[in-house]
Design a protein around this motif. Sequence first.
Motif, mmCIF file in Angstrom:
data_model
loop_
_atom_site.group_PDB
_atom_site.id
_atom_site.type_symbol
_atom_site.label_atom_id
_atom_site.label_comp_id
_atom_site.label_asym_id
_atom_site.label_seq_id
_atom_site.Cartn_x
_atom_site.Cartn_y
_atom_site.Cartn_z
ATOM 1 N N PHE A 201 0.829 -1.213 0.000
ATOM 2 C CA PHE A 201 0.000 0.000 0.000
ATOM 3 C C PHE A 201 0.861 1.260 0.000
ATOM 4 C CE2 PHE A 201 -1.641 3.434 2.679
ATOM 5 C CZ PHE A 201 -2.722 3.845 1.917
ATOM 6 N N MET B 118 -4.573 -0.126 -4.104
ATOM 7 C CA MET B 118 -4.192 0.395 -2.791
ATOM 8 C C MET B 118 -5.260 0.083 -1.747
ATOM 9 S SD MET B 118 -2.287 4.050 -3.367
ATOM 10 C CE MET B 118 -3.633 4.828 -4.245
ATOM 11 N N SER C 23 -5.134 -3.567 -0.838
ATOM 12 C CA SER C 23 -3.979 -3.878 0.003
ATOM 13 C C SER C 23 -4.185 -3.366 1.427
ATOM 14 C CB SER C 23 -2.709 -3.255 -0.590
ATOM 15 O OG SER C 23 -2.392 -3.827 -1.832
ATOM 16 N N LEU C 24 -4.753 -2.171 1.569
ATOM 17 C CA LEU C 24 -4.949 -1.577 2.891
ATOM 18 C C LEU C 24 -5.978 -2.347 3.705
ATOM 19 C CD1 LEU C 24 -4.266 0.773 4.805
ATOM 20 C CD2 LEU C 24 -6.114 2.071 3.728
#
Length: 303
Positions: free
Chosen positions: A26, A80, A83-84
């Motif tokens: 991220f 992102m 992933s976060l």
Amino acid sequence: MSNGSSITQFLLLAFADTQELQLLTFWLFLGIYLAALLGNGLIITAIACDHRLHTPMYFFLLNLSVLDLGSISTTLPKAMANSLWDNRAISYPGCAAQLFMLVFLVVAEYFLLTVMAYDRYVAICKPLHYGTLLGSRACVHMAAAAWGSAFLYAVLHTANTFSLPLCRGNALDQFFCEIPQILKLSCSDSYLREVGLLVVGACLVLGCFVFIVVSYVQILRAVLRIPSEQGRHKAFSTCLPHLAVVSLFVSTAMFAYLKPPSISSPSLDLVVSFLYSVVPPAVNPLIYSMRNQELKDVLWKLA
């Protein structure tokens, strides 16, 4: 699942298996995305605000920066977020929208790079006719043709791809939605229609590539005939950034889609797709500003 209508979401490929690596991914993506936003945003602002940059070459560069911002914003924010939050899901409409936008923006960029090769050809090989062949109206028409033809191409591909019945699950071996991955889930011979469209697209890509190569062969011949070394250097300096961007764009895309199946693997495919979908939009501003003193001067004023 008997058809595409029963699928409500797709599962994208994760970049890492552990939460720690996902967070690292991220932050890496965030850094790349902010760099791309900053670089392309500065170029757009510089060209829009400084009247000295209101020329055909910079007009096309402004369009290229807008396309780069769009293409990296189509894939990276979702990657992102996944992933976060350690989530792989993307909705069916979201996948269709992402595929449409990516095809539209990438194809428009390739067409625009072809137009930019023509701009460099006229500037160096036919300088006396530059104002006539590349007037403001002609530039707008060529840019509009690149955007419009890419839009129609994306509509055709997206509509055809998502009209296919899907019955092989909903997991994609990619971190974003793309046509080959959707075709792998198809359970019908109707996918041959999309393959046919891809072949037509490949012919267009090849035609543009040949045009770019021929243009640069003519440019090289013209530059070598320039008597002064300073003149040759100046001519080359206006072409090298475009040539570097084309080489990066074409080489990464070709390796992604034409690499031998024997060396293909999910992890390699992930890295290669990252290279062709994320790296060019992030580094294109650096490539264009490195050897362009006029653009660097304006950027320093903005900074």
